[in-house]
Design a protein around this motif. Structure first.
Motif, PDB file in Angstrom:
ATOM      1  N   UNK A 194      34.485  43.186  26.880  1.00  0.00           N
ATOM      2  CA  UNK A 194      35.661  42.544  26.284  1.00  0.00           C
ATOM      3  C   UNK A 194      36.100  43.296  25.037  1.00  0.00           C
ATOM      4  N   UNK A 195      35.150  43.663  24.188  1.00  0.00           N
ATOM      5  CA  UNK A 195      35.466  44.384  22.958  1.00  0.00           C
ATOM      6  C   UNK A 195      36.057  45.761  23.242  1.00  0.00           C
ATOM      7  N   UNK A 196      35.686  46.350  24.372  1.00  0.00           N
ATOM      8  CA  UNK A 196      36.193  47.673  24.721  1.00  0.00           C
ATOM      9  C   UNK A 196      37.626  47.641  25.238  1.00  0.00           C
ATOM     10  N   UNK A 197      38.002  46.568  25.917  1.00  0.00           N
ATOM     11  CA  UNK A 197      39.307  46.566  26.589  1.00  0.00           C
ATOM     12  C   UNK A 197      40.347  45.655  25.947  1.00  0.00           C
ATOM     13  N   UNK A 234      36.362  37.273  38.753  1.00  0.00           N
ATOM     14  CA  UNK A 234      35.812  38.619  38.653  1.00  0.00           C
ATOM     15  C   UNK A 234      34.429  38.679  39.283  1.00  0.00           C
ATOM     16  N   UNK A 235      34.236  39.653  40.162  1.00  0.00           N
ATOM     17  CA  UNK A 235      32.941  39.839  40.809  1.00  0.00           C
ATOM     18  C   UNK A 235      32.090  40.826  40.017  1.00  0.00           C
ATOM     19  N   UNK A 236      30.833  40.443  39.786  1.00  0.00           N
ATOM     20  CA  UNK A 236      29.901  41.340  39.111  1.00  0.00           C
ATOM     21  C   UNK A 236      29.388  42.387  40.104  1.00  0.00           C
ATOM     22  N   UNK A 237      29.122  43.619  39.657  1.00  0.00           N
ATOM     23  CA  UNK A 237      29.345  44.128  38.296  1.00  0.00           C
ATOM     24  C   UNK A 237      30.835  44.305  38.009  1.00  0.00           C
ATOM     25  N   UNK A 238      31.263  43.906  36.841  1.00  0.00           N
ATOM     26  CA  UNK A 238      32.679  43.888  36.494  1.00  0.00           C
ATOM     27  C   UNK A 238      33.105  45.257  35.962  1.00  0.00           C
ATOM     28  N   UNK A 239      34.186  45.772  36.523  1.00  0.00           N
ATOM     29  CA  UNK A 239      34.712  47.058  36.086  1.00  0.00           C
ATOM     30  C   UNK A 239      35.746  46.872  34.983  1.00  0.00           C
ATOM     31  N   UNK A 240      35.808  47.833  34.073  1.00  0.00           N
ATOM     32  CA  UNK A 240      36.704  47.724  32.915  1.00  0.00           C
ATOM     33  C   UNK A 240      38.174  47.505  33.294  1.00  0.00           C
ATOM     34  N   UNK A 241      38.738  48.291  34.223  1.00  0.00           N
ATOM     35  CA  UNK A 241      40.152  48.082  34.562  1.00  0.00           C
ATOM     36  C   UNK A 241      40.423  46.686  35.111  1.00  0.00           C
ATOM     37  N   UNK A 242      39.488  46.176  35.901  1.00  0.00           N
ATOM     38  CA  UNK A 242      39.668  44.840  36.478  1.00  0.00           C
ATOM     39  C   UNK A 242      39.604  43.771  35.396  1.00  0.00           C
ATOM     40  N   UNK A 243      38.688  43.919  34.438  1.00  0.00           N
ATOM     41  CA  UNK A 243      38.590  42.972  33.330  1.00  0.00           C
ATOM     42  C   UNK A 243      39.827  43.038  32.453  1.00  0.00           C
ATOM     43  N   UNK A 244      40.276  44.240  32.181  1.00  0.00           N
ATOM     44  CA  UNK A 244      41.467  44.399  31.338  1.00  0.00           C
ATOM     45  C   UNK A 244      42.675  43.722  31.967  1.00  0.00           C
ATOM     46  N   UNK A 245      42.832  43.870  33.275  1.00  0.00           N
ATOM     47  CA  UNK A 245      43.940  43.233  33.978  1.00  0.00           C
ATOM     48  C   UNK A 245      43.844  41.715  33.892  1.00  0.00           C
ATOM     49  N   UNK A 246      42.632  41.170  34.044  1.00  0.00           N
ATOM     50  CA  UNK A 246      42.441  39.718  33.962  1.00  0.00           C
ATOM     51  C   UNK A 246      42.762  39.192  32.566  1.00  0.00           C
ATOM     52  N   UNK A 247      42.350  39.918  31.544  1.00  0.00           N
ATOM     53  CA  UNK A 247      42.619  39.493  30.167  1.00  0.00           C
ATOM     54  C   UNK A 247      44.107  39.555  29.866  1.00  0.00           C
ATOM     55  N   UNK A 248      44.773  40.588  30.334  1.00  0.00           N
ATOM     56  CA  UNK A 248      46.220  40.689  30.126  1.00  0.00           C
ATOM     57  C   UNK A 248      46.951  39.509  30.757  1.00  0.00           C
TER      58      UNK A 248
END
Length: 241
Positions: free
Chosen positions: A20-23, A96-110
């Motif tokens: 989360x802190x990264x994206x 989100x399915x684990x292991x969670x990838x950064x681009x997928x997490x970033x899209x969800x947060x956006x």
């Protein structure tokens, strides 16, 4: 925007916090190993978004989601894909399915940030005033806006509102999905899950579990699947494929 992480695995919580802190720049108020501890925290803190595991002891993530305030958004994080449809029935923003990838997490947060903004604005006072065979009239800020049906890609149920996804914007209105679906022409718009109605003319592709419109993946509910296949293909598709 404030968030918390709820997961019974310490490593998973640490990894999620790091990602989360990264994206993103959303505020992480805390992380919790179980739902009761998180629920106690919510009594005295404003939390806009929860990253929520599903299979946890004491109270599962699905059970916990039913206890949350209506203005609290949820992104489920789990290693098990079978909960996806159930999560959307609980108005989850994403799954989100684990292991969670950064681009997928970033899209969800956006997406969560956008929906948080929509729910916080005066636009939630939008109302559908009337409809014809070709368009809806939406009232917002004392004005009436004409929304052609061919501009609507799909409609998503969210809490006590619906989000109308058009080709150019997203509109949120204080109405449930069933009510707005009744105002739409049945030959164009099809209910495909508890939380989604799609424009059949905007579908790019689909399978037995999902419908794809542009970059959006829309869950196809089991109880709606047969009706969707019939509406879209006249029943000529093999449901067992």
């Amino acid at each position: 925007m404030n968030c918390i992480i709820v997961d019974d695995e310490p490593l998973a919580r640490a990894e999620m916090q790091s990602l989360i802190l990264e994206v993103s720049k959303i505020n992480i108020l805390g992380s919790f190993s179980n739902a009761p501890a998180a629920l106690e925290f919510l009594k005295t803190n404003v939390v806009d978004l929860i990253f929520l595991d599903i299979e946890m002891p004491l109270v599962t993530g699905l059970e916990f989601a039913k206890m949350l305030p209506k203005d609290c958004l949820i992104i489920f994080t789990t290693a098990y894909s079978q909960y996806a449809l159930k999560s959307y029935e609980l108005d989850a923003i994403d799954y989100l399915l684990k292991p969670i990838e950064k681009p997928r997490l970033e899209k969800a947060i956006q997406k969560a940030v956008l929906y948080h903004q929509l729910l916080s604005q005066e636009t939630i006072k939008n109302t559908v005033e009337s409809n014809t065979r070709e368009f809806l009239f939406i009232k917002a800020d004392r004005r009436f806006y004409k929304l052609n049906f061919d501009e609507i890609k799909f409609i998503e149920g969210l809490k006590d509102y619906v989000v109308i996804h058009t080709k150019t914007q997203k509109l949120i209105t204080a109405m449930n999905l069933k009510t707005i679906h009744q105002k739409l022409p049945a030959e164009i718009f099809c209910r495909v899950s508890k939380s989604f109605v799609v424009n059949l003319n905007c579908i790019d592709s689909f399978d037995n579990h999902s419908i794809y419109i542009d970059e959006s993946e829309i869950p196809l509910g089991e109880v709606y699947r047969s009706a969707f296949f019939t509406a879209y293909s006249g029943g000529s598709l093999n449901l067992d494929v």
